[in-house]
Design an enzyme around this catalytic site. Structure first.
Site, PDB file in Angstrom:
ATOM      1  N   CYS A 161       2.691  27.674 -52.934  1.00 39.29           N
ATOM      2  CA  CYS A 161       2.547  27.658 -54.387  1.00 39.29           C
ATOM      3  C   CYS A 161       1.061  27.678 -54.720  1.00 39.29           C
ATOM      4  O   CYS A 161       0.281  26.935 -54.115  1.00 39.29           O
ATOM      5  CB  CYS A 161       3.211  26.398 -54.948  1.00 39.29           C
ATOM      6  N   LEU A 162       0.674  28.515 -55.672  1.00 40.07           N
ATOM      7  CA  LEU A 162      -0.728  28.599 -56.059  1.00 40.07           C
ATOM      8  C   LEU A 162      -1.246  27.271 -56.600  1.00 40.07           C
ATOM      9  O   LEU A 162      -2.435  26.976 -56.489  1.00 40.07           O
ATOM     10  CB  LEU A 162      -0.928  29.706 -57.096  1.00 40.07           C
ATOM     11  N   HIS A 190      11.803  29.661 -57.868  1.00 45.41           N
ATOM     12  CA  HIS A 190      10.541  28.930 -57.716  1.00 45.41           C
ATOM     13  C   HIS A 190       9.765  28.939 -59.040  1.00 45.41           C
ATOM     14  O   HIS A 190       9.311  27.890 -59.506  1.00 45.41           O
ATOM     15  CB  HIS A 190       9.710  29.561 -56.593  1.00 45.41           C
ATOM     16  N   GLU A 191       9.614  30.119 -59.623  1.00 45.53           N
ATOM     17  CA  GLU A 191       8.848  30.223 -60.871  1.00 45.53           C
ATOM     18  C   GLU A 191       9.575  29.550 -62.032  1.00 45.53           C
ATOM     19  O   GLU A 191       8.954  28.904 -62.870  1.00 45.53           O
ATOM     20  CB  GLU A 191       8.526  31.686 -61.193  1.00 45.53           C
ATOM     21  N   GLY A 209       4.357  35.466 -57.638  1.00 46.77           N
ATOM     22  CA  GLY A 209       4.890  34.976 -58.895  1.00 46.77           C
ATOM     23  C   GLY A 209       3.896  34.025 -59.526  1.00 46.77           C
ATOM     24  O   GLY A 209       3.054  33.442 -58.832  1.00 46.77           O
ATOM     25  N   GLN A 246       1.152  27.233 -64.829  1.00 45.95           N
ATOM     26  CA  GLN A 246       0.156  27.320 -63.765  1.00 45.95           C
ATOM     27  C   GLN A 246      -1.190  27.848 -64.255  1.00 45.95           C
ATOM     28  O   GLN A 246      -2.178  27.774 -63.527  1.00 45.95           O
ATOM     29  CB  GLN A 246       0.658  28.206 -62.628  1.00 45.95           C
ATOM     30  N   HIS A 297       8.917  25.894 -62.376  1.00 45.88           N
ATOM     31  CA  HIS A 297       7.668  25.529 -63.051  1.00 45.88           C
ATOM     32  C   HIS A 297       7.879  25.348 -64.557  1.00 45.88           C
ATOM     33  O   HIS A 297       7.217  24.524 -65.175  1.00 45.88           O
ATOM     34  CB  HIS A 297       6.580  26.585 -62.824  1.00 45.88           C
TER      35      HIS A 297
END
Length: 187
Positions: free
Chosen positions: A99-100, A141-142, A45, A50, A145
């Site tokens: 997480c990226l 999660h996304e 994702g 991000q 953000h």
């Protein structure tokens, strides 16, 4: 185009993202580039903040996680534009998340099992859908953000203190990734 990933410490990751209006140009390219960036970074994702864009959009592709326990993940590849979580239901369950924007950090996070979400797809068609299990987790999660929330916000104060050194290292670029990153305050 593959974007560099914005990492912890950048104030953009803590802002509530702006809705995408009907006049937004280049939506298809943005979606395609977000998928390309996500794949290049080995994510399932990716949210617009991000990649340094304060926009209410995220993409997911959890089809690689499809198995006999969650066959519904087969082909689970979508763009969620201006999403709105309508309901979070079911028991909470813990899973180790990464997480990226927080490279080299993985933590056990508790989230509700099911989610009901309203969103526009890349053709600007509205959908209201329900997801469970891993799909619901990735969506939550996304979605976080887009509201300036990161997985570390779910940790206890003690756990956050224990991660302080790692978080400082990430914000200074002292971290190894297989993808390009953008440090706080840099473009």
């Amino acid at each position: 185009m593959i974007y560099p990933v914005t990492v912890y410490g950048d104030p953009l990751l803590r802002k509530v993202a702006e809705p995408i209006d009907s006049n937004f140009e280049g939506l298809k390219d943005l979606v395609d580039n977000m998928f390309a960036t996500m794949y290049h970074s080995d994510g399932v994702g990716l949210a617009a903040p991000q990649i340094g864009k304060s926009l209410r959009i995220f993409v997911v592709d959890a089809s690689s996680a499809a198995d006999e326990d969650e066959p519904e993940l087969e082909g689970f590849k979508k763009a969620f534009i201006n999403p709105e979580i309508l309901e979070r239901t079911g028991d909470t369950w813990v899973m180790n998340e990464g997480c990226l924007s927080l490279p080299e950090i993985r933590e056990d996070i508790s989230r509700p099992e099911h989610v009901k979400i309203k969103y526009l797809d890349e053709n600007r068609e509205e959908h209201i859908e329900e997801y469970g299990g891993f799909a619901a987790r990735v969506i939550q999660h996304e979605y976080d953000h887009l509201d300036g929330v990161m997985l570390i916000d779910y940790l206890t104060p003690l756990k956050k203190r224990l991660l302080k050194g790692k978080l400082t290292a990430i914000s200074k670029g002292k971290v190894k990734t297989s993808y390009r990153i953008v440090l706080p305050g840099k473009k």
